[in-house]
Design a protein around this motif. Sequence first.
Motif, PDB file in Angstrom:
ATOM      1  N   LYS A 114     -15.130 -24.308 -16.923  1.00  0.00           N
ATOM      2  CA  LYS A 114     -15.143 -25.630 -17.554  1.00  0.00           C
ATOM      3  C   LYS A 114     -14.486 -26.728 -16.697  1.00  0.00           C
ATOM      4  N   PHE A 115     -13.295 -26.442 -16.201  1.00  0.00           N
ATOM      5  CA  PHE A 115     -12.533 -27.516 -15.539  1.00  0.00           C
ATOM      6  C   PHE A 115     -12.201 -27.287 -14.068  1.00  0.00           C
ATOM      7  N   PHE A 116     -12.004 -26.033 -13.692  1.00  0.00           N
ATOM      8  CA  PHE A 116     -11.526 -25.783 -12.332  1.00  0.00           C
ATOM      9  C   PHE A 116     -12.443 -24.802 -11.603  1.00  0.00           C
ATOM     10  N   PRO A 117     -13.634 -25.251 -11.255  1.00  0.00           N
ATOM     11  CA  PRO A 117     -14.617 -24.332 -10.661  1.00  0.00           C
ATOM     12  C   PRO A 117     -14.255 -23.854  -9.260  1.00  0.00           C
ATOM     13  N   LEU A 118     -13.243 -24.470  -8.650  1.00  0.00           N
ATOM     14  CA  LEU A 118     -12.931 -24.108  -7.263  1.00  0.00           C
ATOM     15  C   LEU A 118     -12.599 -22.633  -7.090  1.00  0.00           C
ATOM     16  N   SER A 119     -11.889 -22.075  -8.072  1.00  0.00           N
ATOM     17  CA  SER A 119     -11.496 -20.674  -7.887  1.00  0.00           C
ATOM     18  C   SER A 119     -12.692 -19.739  -8.101  1.00  0.00           C
ATOM     19  N   LEU A 120     -13.586 -20.104  -9.012  1.00  0.00           N
ATOM     20  CA  LEU A 120     -14.794 -19.291  -9.201  1.00  0.00           C
ATOM     21  C   LEU A 120     -15.666 -19.378  -7.949  1.00  0.00           C
ATOM     22  N   SER A 121     -15.766 -20.587  -7.434  1.00  0.00           N
ATOM     23  CA  SER A 121     -16.540 -20.809  -6.223  1.00  0.00           C
ATOM     24  C   SER A 121     -15.932 -20.003  -5.060  1.00  0.00           C
ATOM     25  N   ALA A 122     -14.604 -20.034  -4.970  1.00  0.00           N
ATOM     26  CA  ALA A 122     -13.930 -19.296  -3.886  1.00  0.00           C
ATOM     27  C   ALA A 122     -14.170 -17.796  -4.026  1.00  0.00           C
ATOM     28  N   ALA A 123     -14.126 -17.314  -5.275  1.00  0.00           N
ATOM     29  CA  ALA A 123     -14.355 -15.871  -5.493  1.00  0.00           C
ATOM     30  C   ALA A 123     -15.764 -15.488  -5.051  1.00  0.00           C
ATOM     31  N   ALA A 124     -16.727 -16.368  -5.377  1.00  0.00           N
ATOM     32  CA  ALA A 124     -18.110 -16.087  -4.964  1.00  0.00           C
ATOM     33  C   ALA A 124     -18.196 -16.033  -3.439  1.00  0.00           C
ATOM     34  N   GLY A 125     -17.484 -16.952  -2.784  1.00  0.00           N
ATOM     35  CA  GLY A 125     -17.473 -16.976  -1.313  1.00  0.00           C
ATOM     36  C   GLY A 125     -16.855 -15.699  -0.745  1.00  0.00           C
ATOM     37  N   VAL A 126     -15.776 -15.259  -1.340  1.00  0.00           N
ATOM     38  CA  VAL A 126     -15.099 -14.042  -0.858  1.00  0.00           C
ATOM     39  C   VAL A 126     -15.987 -12.816  -1.091  1.00  0.00           C
ATOM     40  N   PHE A 127     -16.594 -12.741  -2.284  1.00  0.00           N
ATOM     41  CA  PHE A 127     -17.493 -11.611  -2.565  1.00  0.00           C
ATOM     42  C   PHE A 127     -18.653 -11.595  -1.564  1.00  0.00           C
ATOM     43  N   TYR A 128     -19.172 -12.771  -1.298  1.00  0.00           N
ATOM     44  CA  TYR A 128     -20.292 -12.850  -0.360  1.00  0.00           C
ATOM     45  C   TYR A 128     -19.851 -12.361   1.022  1.00  0.00           C
ATOM     46  N   ALA A 129     -18.689 -12.876   1.459  1.00  0.00           N
ATOM     47  CA  ALA A 129     -18.200 -12.499   2.792  1.00  0.00           C
ATOM     48  C   ALA A 129     -17.958 -10.991   2.884  1.00  0.00           C
ATOM     49  N   ALA A 130     -17.568 -10.384   1.760  1.00  0.00           N
ATOM     50  CA  ALA A 130     -17.276  -8.941   1.768  1.00  0.00           C
ATOM     51  C   ALA A 130     -18.538  -8.102   1.558  1.00  0.00           C
ATOM     52  N   GLY A 131     -19.632  -8.777   1.278  1.00  0.00           N
ATOM     53  CA  GLY A 131     -20.885  -8.060   1.021  1.00  0.00           C
ATOM     54  C   GLY A 131     -20.828  -7.287  -0.285  1.00  0.00           C
ATOM     55  N   GLU A 132     -20.094  -7.826  -1.243  1.00  0.00           N
ATOM     56  CA  GLU A 132     -19.921  -7.120  -2.525  1.00  0.00           C
ATOM     57  C   GLU A 132     -21.163  -7.251  -3.396  1.00  0.00           C
ATOM     58  N   SER A 133     -21.415  -6.219  -4.154  1.00  0.00           N
ATOM     59  CA  SER A 133     -22.503  -6.233  -5.127  1.00  0.00           C
ATOM     60  C   SER A 133     -21.882  -6.561  -6.480  1.00  0.00           C
TER      61      SER A 133
END
Lengths: 221, 439
Positions: free
Chosen positions: B209-228
């Motif tokens: 709702k208010f602070f998407p930066l951390s969700l966005s960062a998590a998506a970036g980290v998951f992507y970088a780690a090749g996580e499913s």
Amino acid sequence: MFLTERIIASVSIIWAISALIYQWIKARGKGRIDYSVQAGNPIRGIIYNFTWAMLPSHKETISRHPVWFSIGLLMHIGIFIAIVQVIIDILIPKQYMVPIPLFPNPIHDVIITGLFFILAIASLCAAVLFLKRVFSKTLRYMSSFDDYFSILLVLDFLLAASFRELRIFQWGPFFIHSAILFFYLPLGKLRHALFFFIARAEYGSRLGYRGTYPAKSGVKE
Amino acid sequence: MTENEPNIEKPVDPEESAVKAREKLREVINALGSYHMHSCVRCGLCGETCHIYLTDPVPENLPGVKASKIISHFRRYHTFLGRVAPILVGARNLTPEALDELVEVVYGRCTMCGRCGINCSVGADIGSIMRMGRMILAASGRVPKNLQAVVDNQLNTGNQMAITQEELKSTAEWISEDLQHEMGNKEVRIPVDEHGKRVVYLVNPREVKFFPLSLSAAAGVFYAAGESWTMSSRFYDVTNYGLFSGDNVAAEEITRQAIEETLRLGAEEMILSECGHGFRAFRWEGPNWMHKKYSIPVRSMLDVMLEYIESGRIKVDRAKNKDRVTLHDPCNLVRYGGVSEPQRKILHKVCGDFVEMVPNREQNFCCGGGGGMLSMSEYGERRVLSGKVKADQIHATSAKIVATPCHNCADQLLELNKHYKLGIEVMAVVELVYNALVL
Ligand code: SF4
Ligand code: SF4
């Protein structure tokens, strides 16, 4: 010698122990099964909670109140000695035969004098703690009759034990004063004599299970 | 209603509510035991261990006093002298009036942070006694309205902010687009409701709702780690306000929803975004509320990120976070949760200048926003005042950034920043990891 008093003291101790065991069983409730997956070691948690966690560096109630903590500690050391004393007096009646105030053995003399001083200091500490409870606004706010009465009983017990060391008291009165304390012990706050150990063990075990204990650091870094 | 005055729904039948409270008291001590109720000796030495007492040192705020209000009712019904001569041991009847009084004590004067317990001269777990108090009040229908509203949202909509599934999906979409732009990669995204992924990731709805930066960062980290990985659009809320309200039935239901959803999506693991009480609720209390072991592992994102870094799945460069960073330890994650080291190891690897607050780890001070305080506006003034202890700790580090693995704490820290003019930025650990990524 002092058979009646000795029996009364013995009964009071048996009563205190049995009542505490009963309370322990009741306080356990149905017993907790922990379904979460263990992360740490409960035994290490318990050991930690009885050792490092009780050092001033890990316990603010000590580091912020060193004087009050020391007073409380001295009082408890006195209580421990007095309890050992009353048990020895019950179990080994032979020592009653030593004529008062005959101290033929200098080592015996030193021990008795030392014990007297410890018990006298402990009595003084109990008196100070009683006065603190009377005069501190915060303690008054949180205290009931039980809190005042318990500390007075402890004071009485310690004084009786000191007098017994000096042979001012015969063993009979010492037994009676001890019995009063032991009869009351499981009824009021003095039951922490047992619950201190159980609560600390339970908390240590729970935090050990979760991996919080043993703590990874001291307070300072 | 004035500041600090309890904001509760008055029970329709007060006597009946008191009967329920007494039944709950019996049930609670049967289930959890009463060792700690027996052990407080009212020594009064615990005042300075509590942030609320430190900032307002009146007897009512002393942990032993707060606990004794609950213990007095326990004594009345479950000790011999309490039954026959209550006045001698300060035992009190659990009446409707006593329950009304208790609301302010257990919800308004305690965040259940547990700091007093580990410093108690005896070793009494006051935080847990205070939660028992909340359980009794919840059973009597006296949960503060605003706190209950959050629980109701979680039960009725699957998340505490009542965000709809459509809103979640569209937020995930635009965050994904922004992230693709930022990372220059069309493949990075936030997958929603995808079956058969290894991981289901739960977040605080505040992130959506208010602070998407951390969700966005998590998506970036998951992507970088090749996580499913995937999120659920129905049950993705990592928080559990049943823990705070004291309503274990609601807490169990909230836990069950998320666990069953993770299984429905066919995932092997549930990963919790940075949330102190959410971690405690899902990792430690949840299986006990449900009376069974989970069939899947539940881990904190902190553990996962540390694993990525240590195994080389992601590369990080600490020079990318130049400013001084300090760390706030959420009580439920560290003291009641046992997770104190992963966040430190991560911060040492991703920050150029990381300094500790004093005291820290299991001795950390609560930020003041714990225990559901943030949702109970009636205690707002006290909450900000009690945060002064944390504000002073932060100030002493001269840090520019305060990292905290908890979104509730982050909200409180943001308010403290404004109120005490700290001049800091508050960040989740995942944001600092994302900043330090070497792609
Ligand atoms: S909670 Fe512990 S430190 Fe505080 S009054 Fe009770 S026994 Fe003393
Ligand atoms: S649990 Fe935390 S907030 Fe509550 S009395 Fe103890 S130190 Fe204070």
